[in-house]
Design a protein around this motif. Structure first.
Motif, short mmCIF file in Angstrom:
data_model
loop_
_atom_site.label_atom_id
_atom_site.label_comp_id
_atom_site.label_asym_id
_atom_site.label_seq_id
_atom_site.Cartn_x
_atom_site.Cartn_y
_atom_site.Cartn_z
N HIS A 243 94.03 49.48 72.26
CA HIS A 243 93.34 48.22 71.45
C HIS A 243 92.72 48.73 71.12
N THR A 244 92.08 49.34 69.80
CA THR A 244 90.72 49.87 69.57
C THR A 244 90.26 48.77 68.42
N TRP A 245 89.18 48.94 67.59
CA TRP A 245 88.58 48.27 66.36
C TRP A 245 89.08 48.58 65.59
N GLN A 246 89.44 50.00 64.96
CA GLN A 246 90.22 50.56 64.17
C GLN A 246 91.37 49.69 64.01
N ASP A 247 92.14 49.27 64.37
CA ASP A 247 93.73 49.03 64.46
C ASP A 247 92.97 46.98 64.27
N TYR A 248 92.05 46.91 63.85
CA TYR A 248 91.91 45.48 63.54
C TYR A 248 91.00 45.67 62.33
N TYR A 249 90.68 46.60 61.82
CA TYR A 249 89.35 47.34 60.39
C TYR A 249 90.00 46.43 59.86
N ASP A 250 91.17 46.62 58.54
CA ASP A 250 91.82 46.48 57.48
C ASP A 250 91.84 44.70 57.37
N LEU A 251 91.90 43.63 58.47
CA LEU A 251 91.88 42.24 58.90
C LEU A 251 90.70 42.66 58.54
N LEU A 252 89.40 42.51 59.33
CA LEU A 252 87.99 42.53 59.41
C LEU A 252 87.95 42.19 57.52
N GLN A 253 88.44 43.55 57.14
CA GLN A 253 87.24 43.86 55.40
C GLN A 253 88.27 43.25 54.90
N SER A 282 81.41 46.16 53.89
CA SER A 282 83.08 45.65 53.64
C SER A 282 83.07 46.66 52.52
N LYS A 283 82.74 46.57 50.58
CA LYS A 283 83.52 47.73 49.79
C LYS A 283 83.40 48.79 50.05
N ARG A 284 82.58 49.66 50.77
CA ARG A 284 82.86 50.60 50.85
C ARG A 284 83.27 51.38 52.24
N ALA A 285 83.32 50.94 53.58
CA ALA A 285 83.32 51.44 54.85
C ALA A 285 85.13 51.99 54.46
N THR A 286 85.46 53.52 55.17
CA THR A 286 86.75 53.23 54.84
C THR A 286 87.03 53.15 56.57
N SER A 289 84.23 52.80 62.33
CA SER A 289 83.27 53.16 62.16
C SER A 289 82.14 53.33 61.41
N ASP A 290 82.74 53.55 60.45
CA ASP A 290 82.10 54.13 59.59
C ASP A 290 80.93 52.33 59.07
N TRP A 291 82.40 51.29 58.92
CA TRP A 291 81.76 50.54 58.68
C TRP A 291 79.92 50.25 59.93
N MET A 292 80.54 50.25 60.63
CA MET A 292 78.93 49.79 61.47
C MET A 292 78.43 50.53 61.28
N GLN A 293 78.67 52.41 60.99
CA GLN A 293 77.40 53.01 60.62
C GLN A 293 76.41 52.96 59.84
#
Length: 404
Positions: A243-253, A282-286, A289-293
């Motif tokens: 598990h990493t945050w990227q696995d949850y990013y679609d759900l978070l977005q 959230s409209k722009r991040a891909t 990690s990009d979302w956080m940056q």
């Protein structure tokens, strides 16, 4: 029987953890080592690499006698709340000692630090507020305030993560009036923030997680106990991921974009208009990690924002967390695993516990259990649908692991 408690995440269990377990038993001459371990989401606002069950197996295979759960309401918090929750659970388990790792390795340094901070609390709080007004993040505001109070640095520094946690463990013991003796183990070789795997047998958890995210499992074999390494590999083979945050990013977005700002504003740790920034980013991040940056500012640390992301993902509101943290004592203690020595200790000490020790979450009642179940179900969301359904159903019936 005497017990020593340790507060852990084991994300994953490595040789440094094994060293601490061994030293904690030696330093205190305790019969039993009890670990209170974060469940699905961790103090830095991250999902655990493997489930609490696999991490419990790692611990029991490598010298821990009892593992209990640190619930979501404590595990995803700043140091003070994290420490208060962990210490209250260990106190209910009847530990005589606690042990924590530190860069100092000298408990007197922490005792002097605790005295110093109590004597200077008013001035310290004033400096923190002034620094926050300058736009500093809370961790930077507090570390700067400490330096302002103590420019000659003749007291243990409150800038190192392990020193901060150790200080708060001891403060929690004192504030809550527990008769628990604190001890500390000198951290060996690796620094907490080291990014690269060392050639020696000890590496930082940060570097180990970085190697795991890069798919370099073979690079970490020499810095983990064999049992722990094999369990890590087994988890990946069984569930097809670590598990990493990227696995949850679609759900978070999806969660952010489909939630009105009026509700985002109600999420725990969403302050000062962050709901608008979260929405726009959230409209722009891909990627996560990009979302956080894009989200990160001078005022808000990466860790602080990851915790916010966790609470958005789990839909944890300020009102829910306020209710959960208002409890004077833990609502329950969940047992995750034990060996035969641990079982003997639990039988001996059961009359001294004032909080129910539960073996299945179906027996847990109250807001703590409600939030834990929700967080666990979200944690399982990246798994395949069939595996996820099976894991969710087993959460209510799964018994503690018994190691022989």
């Amino acid at each position: 029987m005497k017990a020593v408690g340790i507060v852990v995440e084991y994300n994953p269990f490595h040789n440094g953890h094994h060293f601490q377990v061994t030293k904690a038993r030696q330093i205190t001459n305790a019969d039993v080592v009890i670990a209170v371990m974060s469940a699905s989401f961790l103090q830095r606002g991250e999902p655990a690499i493997v489930s609490k069950w696999f991490r419990t197996q790692m611990a029991l295979a490598c010298g821990v006698d009892i593992v209990i759960e640190l619930p979501y309401i404590y595990s995803t918090q700043k140091a003070e709340t994290f420490a208060n929750g962990a210490i209250s659970l260990l106190a209910e388990m009847g530990v005589n000692f606690i042990n924590f790792g530190s860069e100092s390795g000298n408990i007197q340094d922490f005792e002097h630090l605790l005295t110093f901070m109590r004597q200077n609390k008013v001035a310290f709080d004033r400096h923190v507020k002034e620094n926050m007004k300058l736009g500093y993040s809370y961790p930077r505001a507090t570390s700067t305030a400490f330096t302002q109070l103590n420019p000659d640095c003749d007291t243990l520094s409150l800038t190192e993560p392990n020193n901060i946690l150790g200080f708060h463990y001891m403060k929690a013991i004192q504030d809550q009036g527990y008769s628990i003796q604190a001890t500390t183990t000198l951290r060996r070789q690796a620094h907490y923030h080291d990014q690269q795997i060392s050639e020696g047998s000890i590496a930082s958890a940060t570097s180990i997680r970085q190697a795991i995210q890069n798919g370099e499992l073979s690079e970490i074999k020499h810095v983990m106990p064999t049992e722990s390494y094999q369990l890590l590999k087994s988890y990946k083979q069984t569930y097809s991921l670590l598990h990493t945050w990227q696995d949850y990013y679609d759900l978070l977005q999806y969660k952010v974009l489909s939630t009105p700002v009026t509700h985002l504003r109600m999420i725990y740790e969403c302050e000062e208009g962050l709901e608008y920034r979260v929405k726009n980013v959230s409209k722009r991040a891909t990627s996560f990690s990009d979302w956080m940056q894009q989200l990160k500012t001078k005022r808000y640390t990466w860790t602080r924002l990851q915790r916010l992301a966790t609470h958005i993902l789990t839909n944890t509101t300020k009102l829910e967390m306020k209710e959960a943290l208002s409890q004077q004592t833990p609502e329950y203690i969940r047992l995750l695993g034990m060996n035969t020595l641990g079982q003997a200790y639990l039988n001996q000490s059961k009359k001294n516990r004032s909080v129910p020790l539960i073996t299945k979450p179906a027996k847990a009642k109250g807001i703590t259990a409600f939030l834990e179940e929700r967080a666990t179900n979200i944690y399982l969301s990246p798994l395949s649908s069939e595996v996820r359904r099976k894991e969710m159903s087993e959460q209510f019936s799964r018994h503690p692991i018994i190691a022989h």
